[in-house]
Motif scaffolding. Structure first.
Motif, PDB file in Angstrom:
ATOM      1  N   ALA A 108       0.990  -1.002  -0.063  1.00  0.00           N
ATOM      2  CA  ALA A 108       0.102  -0.046   0.117  1.00  0.00           C
ATOM      3  C   ALA A 108       0.661   1.437   0.149  1.00  0.00           C
ATOM      4  CB  ALA A 108      -1.041  -0.012   1.430  1.00  0.00           C
ATOM      5  N   ALA A 109       0.243   2.078  -0.426  1.00  0.00           N
ATOM      6  CA  ALA A 109       1.057   3.682  -0.257  1.00  0.00           C
ATOM      7  C   ALA A 109       0.140   4.700  -0.147  1.00  0.00           C
ATOM      8  CB  ALA A 109       1.744   3.820  -1.915  1.00  0.00           C
ATOM      9  N   ASP A 110       0.434   5.887   0.648  1.00  0.00           N
ATOM     10  CA  ASP A 110      -0.190   6.899   0.390  1.00  0.00           C
ATOM     11  C   ASP A 110       0.554   8.257   0.904  1.00  0.00           C
ATOM     12  OD1 ASP A 110      -2.713   8.446   0.855  1.00  0.00           O
ATOM     13  OD2 ASP A 110      -3.861   6.728   1.771  1.00  0.00           O
ATOM     14  N   ASN A 111      -0.282   9.471   0.989  1.00  0.00           N
ATOM     15  CA  ASN A 111       0.742  10.462   1.251  1.00  0.00           C
ATOM     16  C   ASN A 111       1.097  10.404   2.781  1.00  0.00           C
ATOM     17  OD1 ASN A 111      -1.023  12.015   2.933  1.00  0.00           O
ATOM     18  ND2 ASN A 111      -1.895  13.209   1.506  1.00  0.00           N
ATOM     19  N   ASP A 112       2.027  11.253   3.195  1.00  0.00           N
ATOM     20  CA  ASP A 112       2.612  10.979   4.369  1.00  0.00           C
ATOM     21  C   ASP A 112       1.791  11.405   5.563  1.00  0.00           C
ATOM     22  OD1 ASP A 112       3.030  13.612   3.594  1.00  0.00           O
ATOM     23  OD2 ASP A 112       5.098  13.417   3.652  1.00  0.00           O
ATOM     24  N   ALA A 113       0.962  12.040   5.565  1.00  0.00           N
ATOM     25  CA  ALA A 113       0.040  12.542   6.688  1.00  0.00           C
ATOM     26  C   ALA A 113      -0.937  11.427   6.676  1.00  0.00           C
ATOM     27  CB  ALA A 113      -0.658  13.856   6.381  1.00  0.00           C
ATOM     28  N   ARG A 114      -1.637  10.781   5.749  1.00  0.00           N
ATOM     29  CA  ARG A 114      -2.350   9.786   5.949  1.00  0.00           C
ATOM     30  C   ARG A 114      -1.668   8.552   6.550  1.00  0.00           C
ATOM     31  NH1 ARG A 114      -6.004  11.574   1.806  1.00  0.00           N
ATOM     32  NH2 ARG A 114      -4.705  10.698   0.182  1.00  0.00           N
ATOM     33  N   ALA A 115      -0.326   8.347   6.259  1.00  0.00           N
ATOM     34  CA  ALA A 115       0.599   7.345   6.608  1.00  0.00           C
ATOM     35  C   ALA A 115       0.444   7.675   8.218  1.00  0.00           C
ATOM     36  CB  ALA A 115       1.872   7.127   6.034  1.00  0.00           C
ATOM     37  N   ALA A 116       0.814   9.002   8.568  1.00  0.00           N
ATOM     38  CA  ALA A 116       0.951   9.280  10.057  1.00  0.00           C
ATOM     39  C   ALA A 116      -0.332   8.863  10.619  1.00  0.00           C
ATOM     40  CB  ALA A 116       1.399  10.428  10.365  1.00  0.00           C
ATOM     41  N   LEU A 117      -1.412   9.113  10.277  1.00  0.00           N
ATOM     42  CA  LEU A 117      -2.616   8.650  11.083  1.00  0.00           C
ATOM     43  C   LEU A 117      -2.892   7.279  10.975  1.00  0.00           C
ATOM     44  CD1 LEU A 117      -5.370   9.267  12.549  1.00  0.00           C
ATOM     45  CD2 LEU A 117      -6.426   9.876  10.376  1.00  0.00           C
ATOM     46  N   GLU A 130     -12.721   5.394  15.683  1.00  0.00           N
ATOM     47  CA  GLU A 130     -13.538   5.284  14.126  1.00  0.00           C
ATOM     48  C   GLU A 130     -13.579   6.712  13.459  1.00  0.00           C
ATOM     49  OE1 GLU A 130     -16.702   2.774  13.735  1.00  0.00           O
ATOM     50  OE2 GLU A 130     -15.131   1.540  13.709  1.00  0.00           O
ATOM     51  N   ASN A 131     -13.190   7.727  14.542  1.00  0.00           N
ATOM     52  CA  ASN A 131     -13.461   9.144  13.909  1.00  0.00           C
ATOM     53  C   ASN A 131     -12.432  10.023  14.607  1.00  0.00           C
ATOM     54  OD1 ASN A 131     -16.447   9.286  12.527  1.00  0.00           O
ATOM     55  ND2 ASN A 131     -16.708   8.145  14.479  1.00  0.00           N
ATOM     56  N   ALA A 132     -11.367  10.251  14.032  1.00  0.00           N
ATOM     57  CA  ALA A 132     -10.272  11.093  14.284  1.00  0.00           C
ATOM     58  C   ALA A 132      -9.868  12.102  13.226  1.00  0.00           C
ATOM     59  CB  ALA A 132      -9.098  10.169  14.804  1.00  0.00           C
ATOM     60  N   LEU A 133      -9.361  13.295  13.922  1.00  0.00           N
ATOM     61  CA  LEU A 133      -8.720  14.338  12.995  1.00  0.00           C
ATOM     62  C   LEU A 133      -7.297  14.226  13.213  1.00  0.00           C
ATOM     63  CD1 LEU A 133      -9.016  16.617  11.225  1.00  0.00           C
ATOM     64  CD2 LEU A 133      -9.820  17.902  13.100  1.00  0.00           C
ATOM     65  N   MET A 134      -6.462  14.091  12.456  1.00  0.00           N
ATOM     66  CA  MET A 134      -5.035  14.430  12.603  1.00  0.00           C
ATOM     67  C   MET A 134      -4.377  15.590  11.962  1.00  0.00           C
ATOM     68  SD  MET A 134      -1.839  11.585  12.803  1.00  0.00           S
ATOM     69  CE  MET A 134      -0.353  12.344  13.347  1.00  0.00           C
ATOM     70  N   LEU A 135      -3.526  16.311  12.451  1.00  0.00           N
ATOM     71  CA  LEU A 135      -2.807  17.538  11.810  1.00  0.00           C
ATOM     72  C   LEU A 135      -1.403  17.156  12.230  1.00  0.00           C
ATOM     73  CD1 LEU A 135      -5.613  18.785  12.842  1.00  0.00           C
ATOM     74  CD2 LEU A 135      -4.534  20.682  11.755  1.00  0.00           C
ATOM     75  N   THR A 136      -0.450  17.220  11.007  1.00  0.00           N
ATOM     76  CA  THR A 136       0.995  17.254  11.257  1.00  0.00           C
ATOM     77  C   THR A 136       1.472  18.787  11.125  1.00  0.00           C
ATOM     78  OG1 THR A 136       1.048  16.285   9.026  1.00  0.00           O
ATOM     79  CG2 THR A 136       1.072  14.745  10.597  1.00  0.00           C
ATOM     80  N   LEU A 137       2.112  19.054  12.088  1.00  0.00           N
ATOM     81  CA  LEU A 137       2.263  20.605  12.137  1.00  0.00           C
ATOM     82  C   LEU A 137       3.926  20.741  12.025  1.00  0.00           C
ATOM     83  CD1 LEU A 137       0.150  21.493  15.580  1.00  0.00           C
ATOM     84  CD2 LEU A 137      -0.266  21.603  12.875  1.00  0.00           C
ATOM     85  N   GLY A 138       4.371  21.175  10.981  1.00  0.00           N
ATOM     86  CA  GLY A 138       5.656  21.387  10.674  1.00  0.00           C
ATOM     87  C   GLY A 138       6.173  22.697   9.785  1.00  0.00           C
ATOM     88  N   SER A 139       6.833  22.497   8.766  1.00  0.00           N
ATOM     89  CA  SER A 139       7.194  23.747   7.923  1.00  0.00           C
ATOM     90  C   SER A 139       5.549  24.105   6.903  1.00  0.00           C
ATOM     91  CB  SER A 139       7.987  23.531   7.020  1.00  0.00           C
ATOM     92  OG  SER A 139       7.845  22.637   6.482  1.00  0.00           O
ATOM     93  N   GLY A 140       4.869  23.226   6.604  1.00  0.00           N
ATOM     94  CA  GLY A 140       3.503  23.463   6.354  1.00  0.00           C
ATOM     95  C   GLY A 140       2.511  22.558   7.542  1.00  0.00           C
ATOM     96  N   VAL A 141       1.355  22.393   7.040  1.00  0.00           N
ATOM     97  CA  VAL A 141       0.357  21.803   7.939  1.00  0.00           C
ATOM     98  C   VAL A 141      -0.033  20.707   6.802  1.00  0.00           C
ATOM     99  CG1 VAL A 141      -1.706  21.706   9.178  1.00  0.00           C
ATOM    100  CG2 VAL A 141      -0.037  23.660   9.209  1.00  0.00           C
ATOM    101  N   GLY A 142      -0.178  19.306   7.553  1.00  0.00           N
ATOM    102  CA  GLY A 142      -0.549  18.286   6.594  1.00  0.00           C
ATOM    103  C   GLY A 142      -1.802  17.712   7.443  1.00  0.00           C
ATOM    104  N   GLY A 143      -2.638  16.991   6.956  1.00  0.00           N
ATOM    105  CA  GLY A 143      -3.735  16.562   7.750  1.00  0.00           C
ATOM    106  C   GLY A 143      -4.429  15.002   7.013  1.00  0.00           C
ATOM    107  N   ALA A 144      -4.990  14.601   8.140  1.00  0.00           N
ATOM    108  CA  ALA A 144      -5.546  13.177   7.654  1.00  0.00           C
ATOM    109  C   ALA A 144      -6.862  12.901   8.448  1.00  0.00           C
ATOM    110  CB  ALA A 144      -4.746  12.234   7.746  1.00  0.00           C
ATOM    111  N   ILE A 145      -7.897  12.230   8.073  1.00  0.00           N
ATOM    112  CA  ILE A 145      -9.240  12.202   8.796  1.00  0.00           C
ATOM    113  C   ILE A 145      -9.569  10.813   8.582  1.00  0.00           C
ATOM    114  CG2 ILE A 145     -11.796  12.827   8.602  1.00  0.00           C
ATOM    115  CD1 ILE A 145     -10.600  15.364   7.048  1.00  0.00           C
TER     116      ILE A 145
END
Ligand SMILES: [Zn+2]
Length: 317
Positions: A108-117, A130-145
């Motif tokens: 499987a492969a996915d973008n790094d924010a979804r991998a983090a979640l 079953e319902n979570a929101l994740m934000l990766t806070l760095g030089s930009g902001v990534g996210g996954a739901i």
């Protein structure tokens, strides 16, 4: 005793390629890091050498790749990867690992924010949710739901780009072409730009005392540190940035009705200076509609989150 099932996690980053091998309990058995090559032939050679060293003659029962940009999750084709790794566009990441796979292995492969979640769902702060929101806070902001147990990808794989949520329609220009995106207000880059401006204006602040001789060296972590020590200018810069983050998270909670908000990435290391203010801000904005306090907590998968998350994509199928 049978050997543990081995899953390869491969974290493709702009600076380094990091890969490791996990057993079924999520334990990282071994790992390797090499600088990211600047050409496709260089990348292919480095990846092959890396995977071969990690395999130790065994075959993987699964492999997952985390990558910036947009990657098709099930056939692992890199769709869009702007920047210096654009040579990977059109590549199928599963080809990299094919010679080392056991029969029936999942790739499987996915973008790094979804991998983090995916990593947090398998082994960290989102376990059992079953319902979570994740934000990766760095030089930009990534996210996954994750919503209803499903990691949201959207129609074209773009879902979760929380850094590009519009928080001010007339705000600063963003690299995505929009204006006033969240990451133009809350990101390491945005906070550093504010600090630099304050130093250059000659504002009375420990930021100027410490970095006046070399203003460009100020980092986001420095601004959080000065704010934590009570510096008024640094505190105001952080308070403003956190207000934008709080507004964005509150809006997303009203849309998604998540059980938990998980913060990863380098800025999430800032501790109470970030979390206390953010929790209060989000609570104020959401309590009437949601009628409960949504926990805002740090990611739990530690320093090798990129590798563990990538491997978890294969665990989650
Ligand atoms: Zn944007």
């Amino acid at each position: 005793m049978a050997p543990p099932n081995l899953t390869l996690g491969f974290d493709i980053g702009g600076t380094n390629l990091k890969a490791g091998v996990l057993d079924t309990s999520g334990q990282l058995l071994r790992r390797e890091t090499v600088p990211t090559p600047s050409t496709l032939p260089g990348f292919l050679a480095a990846a092959e050498a890396l995977i071969s060293r990690l395999a130790l003659g065994e075959r993987f029962s699964g492999a997952g790749f985390g990558c910036p940009g947009i990657v098709r999750p099930f056939d692992t084709l890199v769709d869009c990867l702007p920047g210096r790794m654009d040579y990977l566009e059109g590549s199928r990441l599963s080809d990299l690992v094919a010679p080392w796979l056991a029969p029936g292995a999942i790739v499987a492969a996915d973008n790094d924010a979804r991998a983090a979640l995916a990593g947090e769902l398998a082994f960290g702060a989102a376990r059992g949710r079953e319902n979570a929101l994740m934000l990766t806070l760095g030089s930009g902001v990534g996210g996954a739901i994750v919503s209803g147990g499903v990691l949201l990808r959207g129609h074209a794989g773009v879902a979760g780009h929380i850094g590009h949520l519009t928080t001010d329609p007339d705000g600063p220009w963003c690299l995505c072409g929009n204006r006033g995106c969240l990451e133009t207000f809350f990101s390491a880059r945005a906070i550093e730009v504010e600090a630099l401006a304050a130093i250059q204006r000659g504002c009375e602040s420990s930021l100027r005392t410490r970095f006046g001789a070399n203003p460009l060296s100020v980092t986001c972590a420095d601004v959080f540190e000065c704010a934590g020590q009570g510096d008024a200018v640094a505190s105001a810069i952080i308070a403003r940035a956190v207000r934008y983050l709080g507004g964005a998270i509150a809006g997303l909670l009203h849309v998604l009705d998540s059980e938990v908000v998980i913060l990863g990435g380098q800025i999430a290391q800032a501790g109470p200076v970030l979390f206390d203010t953010l929790r209060e801000d989000v609570e104020q904005r959401t309590r009437r509609l949601l009628k409960r306090t949504i926990p805002i907590i740090p990611a739990e998968v530690g320093e090798h989150a990129g590798i563990v998350g990538a491997a978890s994509l294969a665990f989650n199928g």
